[in-house]
Design a protein around this motif. Structure first.
Motif, PDB file in Angstrom:
ATOM      1  N   HIS A 234      65.474 -93.573  13.099  1.00  0.00           N
ATOM      2  CA  HIS A 234      64.875 -93.182  11.645  1.00  0.00           C
ATOM      3  C   HIS A 234      66.267 -92.979  10.657  1.00  0.00           C
ATOM      4  O   HIS A 234      65.905 -93.403  10.155  1.00  0.00           O
ATOM      5  CB  HIS A 234      64.364 -91.530  12.090  1.00  0.00           C
ATOM      6  CG  HIS A 234      63.039 -91.396  10.480  1.00  0.00           C
ATOM      7  ND1 HIS A 234      62.222 -90.740  10.130  1.00  0.00           N
ATOM      8  CD2 HIS A 234      63.159 -92.361   9.239  1.00  0.00           C
ATOM      9  CE1 HIS A 234      61.691 -90.902   9.164  1.00  0.00           C
ATOM     10  NE2 HIS A 234      62.108 -92.456   8.245  1.00  0.00           N
ATOM     11  N   ALA A 235      67.198 -92.078  11.422  1.00  0.00           N
ATOM     12  CA  ALA A 235      68.344 -92.395   9.965  1.00  0.00           C
ATOM     13  C   ALA A 235      68.769 -94.106   9.125  1.00  0.00           C
ATOM     14  O   ALA A 235      69.243 -94.309   8.756  1.00  0.00           O
ATOM     15  CB  ALA A 235      69.306 -91.455  10.353  1.00  0.00           C
ATOM     16  N   LEU A 236      68.988 -93.980  11.109  1.00  0.00           N
ATOM     17  CA  LEU A 236      69.934 -95.567  10.428  1.00  0.00           C
ATOM     18  C   LEU A 236      68.574 -96.648  10.061  1.00  0.00           C
ATOM     19  O   LEU A 236      69.535 -97.346   9.274  1.00  0.00           O
ATOM     20  CB  LEU A 236      70.690 -96.222  12.246  1.00  0.00           C
ATOM     21  CG  LEU A 236      71.203 -97.351  11.884  1.00  0.00           C
ATOM     22  CD1 LEU A 236      72.551 -97.271  11.006  1.00  0.00           C
ATOM     23  CD2 LEU A 236      71.540 -97.942  13.353  1.00  0.00           C
ATOM     24  N   VAL A 387      66.886 -80.374   5.954  1.00  0.00           N
ATOM     25  CA  VAL A 387      67.340 -81.752   5.088  1.00  0.00           C
ATOM     26  C   VAL A 387      65.704 -81.862   4.714  1.00  0.00           C
ATOM     27  O   VAL A 387      65.372 -82.523   3.495  1.00  0.00           O
ATOM     28  CB  VAL A 387      68.022 -83.287   5.955  1.00  0.00           C
ATOM     29  CG1 VAL A 387      67.609 -84.355   5.193  1.00  0.00           C
ATOM     30  CG2 VAL A 387      68.533 -82.569   6.116  1.00  0.00           C
ATOM     31  N   ARG A 388      64.724 -82.210   5.571  1.00  0.00           N
ATOM     32  CA  ARG A 388      63.481 -82.138   5.065  1.00  0.00           C
ATOM     33  C   ARG A 388      63.128 -81.786   4.112  1.00  0.00           C
ATOM     34  O   ARG A 388      62.374 -82.468   2.903  1.00  0.00           O
ATOM     35  CB  ARG A 388      62.457 -82.064   6.382  1.00  0.00           C
ATOM     36  CG  ARG A 388      62.546 -82.426   7.327  1.00  0.00           C
ATOM     37  CD  ARG A 388      61.571 -81.767   8.970  1.00  0.00           C
ATOM     38  NE  ARG A 388      61.965 -80.855   8.735  1.00  0.00           N
ATOM     39  CZ  ARG A 388      61.234 -80.015   9.556  1.00  0.00           C
ATOM     40  NH1 ARG A 388      60.398 -80.572  10.118  1.00  0.00           N
ATOM     41  NH2 ARG A 388      61.357 -78.643  10.465  1.00  0.00           N
ATOM     42  N   SER A 459      70.607 -89.618   5.564  1.00  0.00           N
ATOM     43  CA  SER A 459      70.948 -88.235   6.761  1.00  0.00           C
ATOM     44  C   SER A 459      69.460 -87.392   7.056  1.00  0.00           C
ATOM     45  O   SER A 459      68.192 -87.629   5.939  1.00  0.00           O
ATOM     46  CB  SER A 459      71.582 -86.355   6.147  1.00  0.00           C
ATOM     47  OG  SER A 459      70.749 -86.574   4.704  1.00  0.00           O
ATOM     48  N   VAL A 460      68.577 -87.384   8.000  1.00  0.00           N
ATOM     49  CA  VAL A 460      67.542 -86.429   8.638  1.00  0.00           C
ATOM     50  C   VAL A 460      67.862 -85.451   9.110  1.00  0.00           C
ATOM     51  O   VAL A 460      69.191 -84.935   9.741  1.00  0.00           O
ATOM     52  CB  VAL A 460      66.741 -87.543   8.973  1.00  0.00           C
ATOM     53  CG1 VAL A 460      66.645 -88.496   8.994  1.00  0.00           C
ATOM     54  CG2 VAL A 460      67.498 -87.555  10.760  1.00  0.00           C
ATOM     55  N   GLU A 461      66.339 -84.432   9.420  1.00  0.00           N
ATOM     56  CA  GLU A 461      66.731 -83.512  10.311  1.00  0.00           C
ATOM     57  C   GLU A 461      66.359 -83.548  11.691  1.00  0.00           C
ATOM     58  O   GLU A 461      65.119 -83.932  11.520  1.00  0.00           O
ATOM     59  CB  GLU A 461      65.557 -82.682   9.394  1.00  0.00           C
ATOM     60  CG  GLU A 461      65.918 -81.144  10.038  1.00  0.00           C
ATOM     61  CD  GLU A 461      66.986 -80.579   9.933  1.00  0.00           C
ATOM     62  OE1 GLU A 461      67.822 -80.219   8.847  1.00  0.00           O
ATOM     63  OE2 GLU A 461      67.083 -79.429  10.643  1.00  0.00           O
ATOM     64  N   GLY A 468      73.326 -88.092  10.212  1.00  0.00           N
ATOM     65  CA  GLY A 468      73.752 -88.137   9.064  1.00  0.00           C
ATOM     66  C   GLY A 468      74.365 -90.026   9.741  1.00  0.00           C
ATOM     67  O   GLY A 468      74.994 -90.168  10.746  1.00  0.00           O
ATOM     68  N   VAL A 469      73.976 -90.839   8.394  1.00  0.00           N
ATOM     69  CA  VAL A 469      74.616 -92.042   9.086  1.00  0.00           C
ATOM     70  C   VAL A 469      75.465 -92.203   7.623  1.00  0.00           C
ATOM     71  O   VAL A 469      75.490 -92.627   6.724  1.00  0.00           O
ATOM     72  CB  VAL A 469      73.187 -93.142   8.853  1.00  0.00           C
ATOM     73  CG1 VAL A 469      74.343 -94.239   8.752  1.00  0.00           C
ATOM     74  CG2 VAL A 469      73.255 -92.832  10.512  1.00  0.00           C
TER      75      VAL A 469
END
Lengths: 523, 196, 362
Positions: A234-236, A387-388, A459-461, A468-469
């Motif tokens: 999802h992050a990428l 992060v959310r 970034s995602v949780e 992070g990407v």
């Protein structure tokens, strides 16, 4: 265009500038997200410092370059952020930049007798054939100091002296959750010092990314932290979509969010199972896996995979949800709510379990931030870092959920945070599952995706912290550099801080509650 | 004593297995060498014991290890076959199940673990990474197939393989063990060109 | 009274017949060898039954089926298959170990286990080693086991084994106190150290009823301490798979490891057997006062069945504990013993003495 805003500083000013930002009165940048080493070819070697203010959520990026490729030196910032110590080792390992002032300049992932620095652009891929010699680990590290007259002086620091009784825990050990190796100096049963040795599953994903097209790079993210496969991808996907300016449909956003939360439940159930097993109770392990299989069934119907799903793609998701998806998810959540009491009955309330967890391995809030221990570990220490909540993505700003934080910072708090997050994830899914809008699950994208020049990051949780990407594009169909912020690397780094003075058995329990996945650390 | 040509496994027909020719070749080799009735019968008993009591060394490096845990959990329950006793000490294990990518740094460790195991020992390579390097074949730090380091008995492909595939691989290993010889010569050490 | 199944006359008859046929020394030798073989076979058979039981019991707790393919639907031949495998497995000798002690250690462990095993009262007249200080001998013999564990850990020349052995030494020596005290409590109640007489004392009611409150407390203390003595979870710190890979026997392979493995299960059985002897009436049938018909029927069931049945019940209890609790930490194990169990068992001992003196027991 959402490229990151990068502030270029001179190498010699780096420490002062970083120090000014770190102790800024208005918004201190107290959380160093990551240090990304870079090889800009002609421009020289350097690093990007991604930092964030935990109070306001403001993010900044510093860039420092050194032109000398053979003797690259940068000032270390490990006095400002503890996490910098291990991150700078990583940059040294990959790019050969030595950091003056860092007390530990050993290689991090590669063998100590490795030749060359693999992530440099001029690295010869065949320069290190398979070496079957058993590896000897040196007990001393090197430290470099910048003298006032501009010369560099080297000095040796001792990791383990001759009086230390060093036990090797790993790399082949049942409770290190993979091939982590911890050289542990013990005094009787008490731990004096832990020196984690990584890289036993370092697969060079970041280097491989540089020769893969953007859609191809997606395939490797699932194998990073296989228990957060959806989150990583999802992050990428988000990062590439953001850079290319692709808007994805609302339906896809819903599906991604639900899948992320299912994955989180899956991962936390596995966390429960493994923690209990590490502590010697085998039966609850099977309970956790029983419910986990149900999630895998649901995911398998839609995505076709059990563990590695390859589901998110650029522009949406791979396939539409299965017609039974909504019904089964709702049934599962109902079932999970009814059995979670058993989990607590057999383990949480158990007197031995409490004795083993409460008050053990305390991590303070300051240390958690300084070490960058995100996710449940940081939240158990009272650091609100979800992060959310702070940088919402997908549907998270539209749903109502609670960020679970506790203040104790001990193993039990870390355990309870994750158990409560299971219920919170159920709550999120319940809000979304009936309202999935109609529409395209995937928008059409070009066959070859080229991103504009610039640096992009998202970034995602993920299940165990901020994933992070960090992407640098030079306008090509290949990324110039694609770096992942590992969720587990800072967690392993906390082991030494948390475990000192505890017992060997606690080491295992603390490792279980920190919940790291090794392939994600080594990348 | 004539060794039976077919090695049976409960609840799966001989014809449903692949690679039967490989086992038939092993059987032929055994019959060519010949063995006495008593020795042969004792061998059969020993092989029965060995094939039904495969204790594996827990050696998970990445994703496949999670599927191995799922294999041990209630739904797939490998205890039914007697595989559930996983030993963490290589001395006590019968087979090493290599679950996940083997990198350059890990390779000497894997070799060392293999050397530490007591005979008879078997190797099962699970997943694309161990078979050939899988998706990480082009990396600078990944061993392209563990057969370059240690001899492999059974390959289980997949990324990661499903638990059912694990079972199939384990049954193949059982079949292979059943046509071995313990007393009077070991036929495991084949020549290189035969072991394809 | 029930003497239907008394083995003593049968055994005496065998002995006298043999003495009539040959000189007495030869008769004794032959009997000794026969009994030795009998013990070995019983030991192995019981170990197989116990391992099979453990697998099935834990499978039931864990929503699984357990072995069901090797040897019919029930998986009855699973453990024999394991035994055949382990018998034909290579025994590794280590380069830098103390070879003599390394080879000796598993035999010490199994010897201690067999010696204790032969003291169990199977039936009236069915005790293999009979002496008037029987229970004292049991305590003494079972202590040899810890020596084997310590030697195993020391001679293997590995850090894991050493930590495991030291843990085990600290733990077993501590818990022997509680075991000794709770056994002493029952010796006071019965007024004898002879195992057969302890059982005979329970003819009118098992000790756990006769000694009521202190006996019940002693029983619980004995179960906890006995579990620790047998190195079983939650006291399996010496092996502690998740911490020390396999603890003190990490470096052992083949049958040497098999000895440790067998001894673990037999120690479980012995712990349960001694508990049954001391507290649950040994081979005495269950009698309920006032129900004559019921009592007579119970008398017809042979003592050996009573003994084995009760022992397996206690074994099941111990397995239940094992598969439920997580493992304790070494300091918690020692705190439990020295701060709680030991003072408590001393207290129980005092209470029992006072009650016995004033005739407050049934």
């Amino acid at each position: 265009m959402n490229a990151d805003n990068i502030i270029l500083v001179k190498a010699e000013d780096l420490y002062n500038e970083a120090s000014r930002l770190r102790y800024d009165a208005k918004q201190p940048m107290d959380y160093l997200r990551d240090i990304v080493g870079m090889d800009w070819g002609e421009e020289g070697l350097g690093a990007l410092y991604y930092m964030e203010c935990t109070a306001t959520g403001t993010r900044m990026v510093l860039k420092a370059v050194t032109a000398d490729r053979d003797n690259a030196f940068l000032p270390s910032v490990c006095n400002l952020w503890k996490t910098a110590k291990i991150k700078e080792r990583e940059v040294f390992d990959f790019f050969g930049i030595r950091f003056t002032g860092n007390p530990d300049m050993r290689r991090l992932f590669l063998r100590e007798d490795w030749k060359g620095y693999p992530l440099r652009k001029d690295y010869d891929m065949n320069s290190n054939p398979l070496n079957m010699e058993n590896e000897e680990n040196a007990d001393v590290t090197e430290e470099y100091t910048l003298m006032p007259d501009g010369t560099i002086k080297g000095k040796e620091n001792v990791v383990f002296g001759s009086e230390d009784f060093v036990v090797n825990i790993g790399p082949q050990h049942p409770s290190t959750h993979g091939v982590l190796r911890m050289r542990t100096s013990i005094d009787g049963e008490n731990i004096r010092r832990i020196d984690p040795i990584l890289g036993y599953i370092h697969r060079g994903i970041e280097k491989m990314n540089e020769s893969l097209t953007y859609p191809q790079t997606l395939a490797l993210t699932d194998r990073l932290d296989y228990l957060s496969a959806h989150h990583n991808r999802h992050a990428l996907c988000m990062c590439i979509e953001q850079a290319a300016g692709i808007e994805i449909s609302e339906r896809a956003q819903y599906i991604r969010t639900i899948m992320d939360e299912l994955q989180r439940i899956d991962s936390h159930l596995l966390f429960y199972s493994c923690l209990v097993m590490d502590m010697g109770g085998l039966t609850p392990f099977f309970y956790g896996f029983r419910e986990r299989e149900m999630i895998l069934d649901i995911m398998e119907e839609t995505t076709g995979g059990r563990l590695i799903q390859n589901y998110n793609v650029i522009g949406g998701v791979q396939a539409d949800i299965h017609p039974d998806f909504q019904r089964k998810v709702k049934e599962f959540i109902k079932h999970l709510r009814s059995v979670i009491k058993d989990y607590h009955d057999i383990f949480t309330g158990n007197v031995i379990a409490r004795q083993r967890l409460v008050g053990v391995g305390v991590l303070s809030r300051e240390d958690a931030i300084s070490l960058g221990a995100t996710g449940g570990t940081g939240r158990a220490s009272g650091w609100s870092n979800d992060v959310r909540k702070h940088h919402p993505y997908a549907m998270y700003d539209k749903v109502d959920f609670r960020e679970i934080t506790r203040t104790e910072g001990d193993s039990f708090a870390r355990y309870m945070v994750r158990m409560d997050e299971i219920m919170e994830s159920c709550h999120i899914i319940e809000q979304l599952i009936d309202n999935i809008p109609e529409g395209e699950f995937r928008v059409k994208t070009k066959a070859i995706i080229k991103l504009p020049e610039g640096n992009f990051s998202t970034s995602v949780e993920s299940s165990r912290g901020e994933f992070g990407v960090m992407l640098e594009s030079h306008g090509d169909k290949y990324p110039y550099r694609l770096h992942y912020r590992s969720t587990g690397l800072p967690l392993v780094d906390t082991m030494d801080t948390v475990c000192r003075g505890q017992k060997i058995a606690d080491l295992i329990a603390i490792g279980g509650t920190l919940d790291f996945v090794i392939p994600d650390i080594d990348r | 004593m004539e060794i039976k040509k077919r090695t049976d496994i409960r609840s799966m027909k001989y014809e449903e297995f692949r690679n039967n020719d490989y086992l038939e070749r092993m059987v032929k080799q055994l019959n060519d060498d010949g063995a006495g009735v008593i020795v042969g019968t004792a061998d059969e008993l020993i092989n029965w014991g060995r094939s039904n009591s495969l204790w594996s060394l827990t050696f998970g490096t990445s994703c496949c290890a999670i599927e191995f845990m799922a294999l041990g959990a209630a739904r797939y329950d490998m205890a039914r076959f007697g595989f559930e006793v996983t030993r963490n000490s290589p001395r006590q294990a019968d087979m090493i199940m290599v679950l996940g990518t083997i990198t350059h740094r890990m390779a000497p460790v894997l070799k060392r673990l293999y050397d530490q195991m007591a005979e008879p020992k078997y190797v099962v390579a699970v997943g694309g990474c161990t078979i050939s390097g899988g998706p990480f074949r082009n990396s600078y730090h990944v061993v392209n197939g563990i057969d370059k380091i240690i001899p492999v008995d059974v390959f289980i492909p997949g990324c990661p393989p499903r638990p059912e595939a694990f079972y199939y691989g384990m049954m193949q290993l059982q079949r292979k063990i059943k046509v071995e010889r313990f007393l009077g010569g070991v036929n495991r050490k084949e020549k290189k060109e035969d072991s394809k | 009274m029930f003497d239907y199944y008394n083995l003593e006359p049968v055994l005496m008859w065998i002995h006298s017949t043999m003495c009539g046929l040959m000189p007495e020394w030869l008769a004794f030798t032959i009997e000794g060898i026969a009994v030795g073989i009998f013990i070995m076979v019983m030991y192995a058979v019981l170990a197989i039954i116990l391992i099979y039981m453990e697998r099935k019991v834990c499978a039931a707790f864990q929503c699984r089926i357990g072995p069901d393919r090797v040897g019919g639907r029930g998986g009855l031949l699973q453990v024999p298959a394991d035994v055949i495998k382990i018998l034909t497995k290579e025994i590794i000798s280590l380069k830098n170990s103390d070879k003599f002690l390394y080879a000796l250690a598993p035999f010490l462990v199994i010897m201690a286990s067999i010696l204790t095993f032969s003291c169990l009262p199977w039936n009236k007249g069915g005790e293999i080693l009979h002496m008037n200080i029987g229970i004292f001998f049991v305590l003494a013999a079972s202590s040899i086991g810890v020596l084997g564990i310590l030697l195993a850990g020391w001679s293997s020349n590995s850090k894991y084994t050493l930590i495991g052995a030291v843990r085990s030494g600290a733990m077993i020596i501590s818990y022997e106190l509680s075991i000794g005290l709770s056994v002493l409590t029952m010796v006071i109640l019965c007024g004898t150290m002879d195992i057969q007489e302890i059982v005979a004392y329970q003819e009118n009611g098992w000790n756990i009823f006769k000694g009521h409150l202190p006996a019940l407390m002693a029983f619980v203390i004995y179960l906890i301490a006995g579990n620790a003595e047998a190195n079983r979870a939650p006291f399996d710190l010496a092996e502690a798979e998740q911490e020390l890979t396999a603890g003190y026997h990490t470096e052992y392979s083949g049958m040497h490891f098999g000895f440790f493995y067998l001894a673990e299960y037999l120690n479980l059985f012995i712990t349960a057997g001694i508990a049954v002897t001391l507290f649950l009436g040994g081979w005495m049938p269950l009698h309920i006062a006032g129900l004559e018909g019921f009592n007579t029927i119970m008398d017809y069931i042979p003592g050996v069945i009573w003994f084995v049945g009760k022992t397996f019940f206690v074994v099941f209890l111990l397995m239940w504990i094992r598969w439920t609790f997580p493992r304790l930490r070494i300091d918690q194990v020692l705190i439990l013993e020295w701060k709680y169990l030991m003072p408590l068992s001393l207290l129980v001992l005092v209470i029992m003495t006072v009650m016995k003196v004033f005739g407050l027991v049934f």
